[in-house]
Write a protein that holds these residues in place. Structure first.
Motif: not given
Length: 187
Positions: A73-76, A101-105, A108-111
């Protein structure tokens, strides 16, 4: 990156965090202070480290929390709302092993596709060091105590708890590499 970028970064972070999340703002200021202290190991990238340090948690701001995953969210927000420097946005997106953490959520691919990890290991490690040796109130701490605090605050079975347990060895290794670089670099 230069002092102007750091000043801009402080203004943006303060506008988003100071009133809405004062403790998060205190943490961000403490992380930025650490970055200013250790920037000498990065030469011309010292300003980039400080700018990313003060902005690393901007995605926690309630009005920016689109996905609920603050690095993304911050990077976007920085990229889309401010046309921020690509390296700055990528550092914010990937700070402190955010891919885990992105993987847990399930993000990951999006990030990874939107904000690929920088291939600048010392710069990436330096931001981890600054974040993970600063308490939520902006004071200094050890990485071990910071990880323990995060686990205690979120609980081991939470998304953040699972992430921080997985990331801890990498966090500690980053901190060790930065401490070695600081020891090797004269003041």
């Amino acid at each position: 990156m230069n002092e102007v970028t750091v000043d801009w970064s402080r203004r943006v972070a303060e506008a988003e965090l100071a009133d809405a999340l004062p403790r998060r703002w205190s943490h961000s200021q403490g992380v930025a202070a650490r970055a200013a202290e250790i920037g000498r190991i990065l030469g011309k990238d010292a300003y980039l480290l400080t700018a990313s340090a003060v902005l690393h948690d901007v995605g926690y701001a309630p009005r920016l929390a689109a996905t609920g995953f603050h690095p993304l969210d911050g990077a976007r927000f920085l990229r889309d709302g401010h046309g921020a420097d690509e390296r700055l946005a990528r550092l914010v997106a990937n700070h402190s092993f955010a891919l885990l953490e992105a993987e847990e959520r399930g993000l990951r691919e999006e990030l990874a596709s939107e904000f690929p990890l920088l291939e600048e290991p010392l710069l990436v490690d330096a931001l981890v060091y600054c974040d993970m040796t600063t308490t939520p109130d902006g004071d200094r701490t050890t990485a071990q105590d910071r990880v323990a605090e995060i686990r205690s605050r979120y609980g081991d079975d939470s998304v953040v708890g699972r992430f921080i347990r997985r990331a801890a060895p990498e966090i500690f290794a980053s901190v060790e590499r930065v401490e070695a670089a600081l020891t090797a670099q004269p003041r």
